[in-house]
Design a protein around this motif. Structure first.
Motif, PDB file in Angstrom:
ATOM      1  N   ASP A  69       0.820  -1.206   0.000  1.00 16.14           N
ATOM      2  CA  ASP A  69       0.000   0.000   0.000  1.00 16.14           C
ATOM      3  C   ASP A  69       0.858   1.262   0.000  1.00 16.14           C
ATOM      4  O   ASP A  69       0.515   2.260  -0.641  1.00 16.14           O
ATOM      5  CB  ASP A  69      -0.940   0.014   1.202  1.00 16.14           C
ATOM      6  CG  ASP A  69      -1.955  -1.116   1.161  1.00 16.14           C
ATOM      7  OD1 ASP A  69      -2.310  -1.564   0.055  1.00 16.14           O
ATOM      8  OD2 ASP A  69      -2.393  -1.558   2.251  1.00 16.14           O
ATOM      9  N   THR A  76      -0.064   7.713  -6.996  1.00 11.70           N
ATOM     10  CA  THR A  76      -1.101   8.709  -6.753  1.00 11.70           C
ATOM     11  C   THR A  76      -1.142   9.831  -7.789  1.00 11.70           C
ATOM     12  O   THR A  76      -2.240  10.235  -8.195  1.00 11.70           O
ATOM     13  CB  THR A  76      -0.950   9.298  -5.330  1.00 11.70           C
ATOM     14  OG1 THR A  76      -0.994   8.211  -4.398  1.00 11.70           O
ATOM     15  CG2 THR A  76      -2.045  10.286  -5.005  1.00 11.70           C
ATOM     16  N   MET A  79      -3.517   8.932 -10.565  1.00 12.44           N
ATOM     17  CA  MET A  79      -4.897   8.525 -10.257  1.00 12.44           C
ATOM     18  C   MET A  79      -5.894   9.534 -10.790  1.00 12.44           C
ATOM     19  O   MET A  79      -5.686  10.731 -10.713  1.00 12.44           O
ATOM     20  CB  MET A  79      -5.098   8.421  -8.739  1.00 12.44           C
ATOM     21  CG  MET A  79      -4.545   7.177  -8.102  1.00 12.44           C
ATOM     22  SD  MET A  79      -5.399   5.683  -8.580  1.00 12.44           S
ATOM     23  CE  MET A  79      -6.984   5.925  -7.813  1.00 12.44           C
ATOM     24  N   ARG A  83     -11.523   6.455  -9.483  1.00 12.22           N
ATOM     25  CA  ARG A  83     -11.161   5.328 -10.338  1.00 12.22           C
ATOM     26  C   ARG A  83     -10.197   4.428  -9.601  1.00 12.22           C
ATOM     27  O   ARG A  83      -9.403   4.865  -8.773  1.00 12.22           O
ATOM     28  CB  ARG A  83     -10.501   5.822 -11.628  1.00 12.22           C
ATOM     29  CG  ARG A  83     -11.428   6.688 -12.455  1.00 12.22           C
ATOM     30  CD  ARG A  83     -11.418   6.242 -13.896  1.00 12.22           C
ATOM     31  NE  ARG A  83     -12.380   7.032 -14.655  1.00 12.22           N
ATOM     32  CZ  ARG A  83     -12.068   7.799 -15.659  1.00 12.22           C
ATOM     33  NH1 ARG A  83     -10.822   7.899 -16.051  1.00 12.22           N
ATOM     34  NH2 ARG A  83     -12.992   8.462 -16.298  1.00 12.22           N
ATOM     35  N   ASP A  84     -10.226   3.148  -9.929  1.00 11.78           N
ATOM     36  CA  ASP A  84      -9.318   2.172  -9.332  1.00 11.78           C
ATOM     37  C   ASP A  84      -7.960   2.222 -10.023  1.00 11.78           C
ATOM     38  O   ASP A  84      -7.795   2.826 -11.085  1.00 11.78           O
ATOM     39  CB  ASP A  84      -9.891   0.757  -9.471  1.00 11.78           C
ATOM     40  CG  ASP A  84     -10.970   0.471  -8.446  1.00 11.78           C
ATOM     41  OD1 ASP A  84     -10.957   1.111  -7.381  1.00 11.78           O
ATOM     42  OD2 ASP A  84     -11.808  -0.404  -8.713  1.00 11.78           O
ATOM     43  N   TRP A  85      -7.008   1.525  -9.415  1.00 14.32           N
ATOM     44  CA  TRP A  85      -5.695   1.403 -10.023  1.00 14.32           C
ATOM     45  C   TRP A  85      -5.819   0.656 -11.353  1.00 14.32           C
ATOM     46  O   TRP A  85      -6.598  -0.279 -11.479  1.00 14.32           O
ATOM     47  CB  TRP A  85      -4.759   0.626  -9.093  1.00 14.32           C
ATOM     48  CG  TRP A  85      -4.624   1.214  -7.725  1.00 14.32           C
ATOM     49  CD1 TRP A  85      -5.156   0.708  -6.574  1.00 14.32           C
ATOM     50  CD2 TRP A  85      -3.949   2.397  -7.350  1.00 14.32           C
ATOM     51  NE1 TRP A  85      -4.839   1.511  -5.513  1.00 14.32           N
ATOM     52  CE2 TRP A  85      -4.095   2.563  -5.961  1.00 14.32           C
ATOM     53  CE3 TRP A  85      -3.227   3.354  -8.057  1.00 14.32           C
ATOM     54  CZ2 TRP A  85      -3.539   3.625  -5.273  1.00 14.32           C
ATOM     55  CZ3 TRP A  85      -2.672   4.416  -7.359  1.00 14.32           C
ATOM     56  CH2 TRP A  85      -2.828   4.547  -5.993  1.00 14.32           C
ATOM     57  N   THR A  86      -5.029   1.049 -12.326  1.00 16.62           N
ATOM     58  CA  THR A  86      -5.046   0.399 -13.631  1.00 16.62           C
ATOM     59  C   THR A  86      -4.072  -0.774 -13.642  1.00 16.62           C
ATOM     60  O   THR A  86      -3.248  -0.921 -12.737  1.00 16.62           O
ATOM     61  CB  THR A  86      -4.645   1.386 -14.741  1.00 16.62           C
ATOM     62  OG1 THR A  86      -3.254   1.719 -14.566  1.00 16.62           O
ATOM     63  CG2 THR A  86      -5.506   2.642 -14.719  1.00 16.62           C
ATOM     64  N   SER A  87      -4.155  -1.572 -14.697  1.00 16.48           N
ATOM     65  CA  SER A  87      -3.199  -2.673 -14.840  1.00 16.48           C
ATOM     66  C   SER A  87      -1.777  -2.114 -14.958  1.00 16.48           C
ATOM     67  O   SER A  87      -0.822  -2.732 -14.484  1.00 16.48           O
ATOM     68  CB  SER A  87      -3.546  -3.539 -16.042  1.00 16.48           C
ATOM     69  OG  SER A  87      -3.520  -2.773 -17.229  1.00 16.48           O
ATOM     70  N   ASP A  89      -0.682   0.555 -13.395  1.00 19.96           N
ATOM     71  CA  ASP A  89      -0.273   0.882 -12.024  1.00 19.96           C
ATOM     72  C   ASP A  89       0.216  -0.372 -11.304  1.00 19.96           C
ATOM     73  O   ASP A  89       1.269  -0.363 -10.670  1.00 19.96           O
ATOM     74  CB  ASP A  89      -1.436   1.501 -11.239  1.00 19.96           C
ATOM     75  CG  ASP A  89      -1.836   2.868 -11.742  1.00 19.96           C
ATOM     76  OD1 ASP A  89      -0.953   3.648 -12.140  1.00 19.96           O
ATOM     77  OD2 ASP A  89      -3.057   3.150 -11.740  1.00 19.96           O
ATOM     78  N   TRP A  90      -0.547  -1.442 -11.401  1.00 19.99           N
ATOM     79  CA  TRP A  90      -0.174  -2.700 -10.734  1.00 19.99           C
ATOM     80  C   TRP A  90       1.145  -3.236 -11.284  1.00 19.99           C
ATOM     81  O   TRP A  90       1.971  -3.756 -10.535  1.00 19.99           O
ATOM     82  CB  TRP A  90      -1.281  -3.738 -10.869  1.00 19.99           C
ATOM     83  CG  TRP A  90      -2.429  -3.450  -9.960  1.00 19.99           C
ATOM     84  CD1 TRP A  90      -3.674  -3.020 -10.305  1.00 19.99           C
ATOM     85  CD2 TRP A  90      -2.435  -3.537  -8.530  1.00 19.99           C
ATOM     86  NE1 TRP A  90      -4.445  -2.837  -9.184  1.00 19.99           N
ATOM     87  CE2 TRP A  90      -3.711  -3.143  -8.076  1.00 19.99           C
ATOM     88  CE3 TRP A  90      -1.481  -3.896  -7.575  1.00 19.99           C
ATOM     89  CZ2 TRP A  90      -4.062  -3.107  -6.727  1.00 19.99           C
ATOM     90  CZ3 TRP A  90      -1.822  -3.865  -6.236  1.00 19.99           C
ATOM     91  CH2 TRP A  90      -3.098  -3.475  -5.827  1.00 19.99           C
TER      92      TRP A  90
END
Length: 182
Positions: A69, A76, A79, A83-87, A89-90
């Motif tokens: 986290d 950030t 962002m 919206r959620d984290w994108t692929s 971002d991961w």
């Protein structure tokens, strides 16, 4: 751009202040700080954060965040609201965690880590920003000598392979001279 610069000087010489000025955290009383030709006082915080990542001397969290986290916080600036984290971002988070060598800490609480482990997590958070410029304030503090070398090797590798510009305030003249050309 593309250099590794070591800021050397005694305590109180202004190394941390210079890092804060470059990152836009502080505004200069005279003159200006320019990032790609733009005055940092006129740029939005997330615009600066997309280009400049900072590893401060001290970093604390108010909650017992997991290591993953904390590293996510580096994403950030990218962002979008609600919206959620994108692929992407991961992917950046996973690659950074592995590059810094903290995969074994991924699920641990940041607050339960040693000072050296925290320093590596904060470096991973900054690298996850994928900024062009990385500012580090005493990056080898709290690290034993082998981990100091490991961190500086990683920075040198990212500088050479990705053109990452690195500016670091250092106290250890031997390490500074070994890794920083200027």
């Amino acid at each position: 751009k593309g250099e590794m610069v070591g800021l050397i000087g005694p305590n109180g010489a202004g190394k941390t202040t210079l890092i804060r000025l470059i990152s836009g955290i502080l505004a200069p009383k005279h003159g200006d700080i320019r990032l790609d030709g733009a005055d940092t006082r006129r740029l939005r915080r997330n615009a600066i954060a997309r280009k400049v990542a900072v590893v401060p001397q001290q970093f604390d969290t108010p909650f017992a965040y997991k290591v993953e986290d904390v590293v996510m916080l580096g994403r950030t600036p990218f962002m979008k609201a609600f919206r959620d984290w994108t692929s992407g971002d991961w992917k950046a988070i996973g690659q950074t965690i592995e590059a810094v060598g903290i995969g074994h800490l991924r699920e641990r609480s940041f607050t339960a880590l040693s000072g050296g482990e925290r320093q590596k997590v904060v470096l991973a958070m900054a690298l996850a920003q994928e900024a062009e410029l990385l500012l580090l304030d005493e990056p080898t503090a709290h690290l034993d000598i082998s981990h100091q070398v490991e961190m500086l090797e990683l920075l040198a590798d990212m500088n050479a392979k990705k053109g990452l510009t690195v500016i670091a305030a250092m106290h250890d003249l031997n390490l500074a001279s070994a890794y920083f050309r200027r």
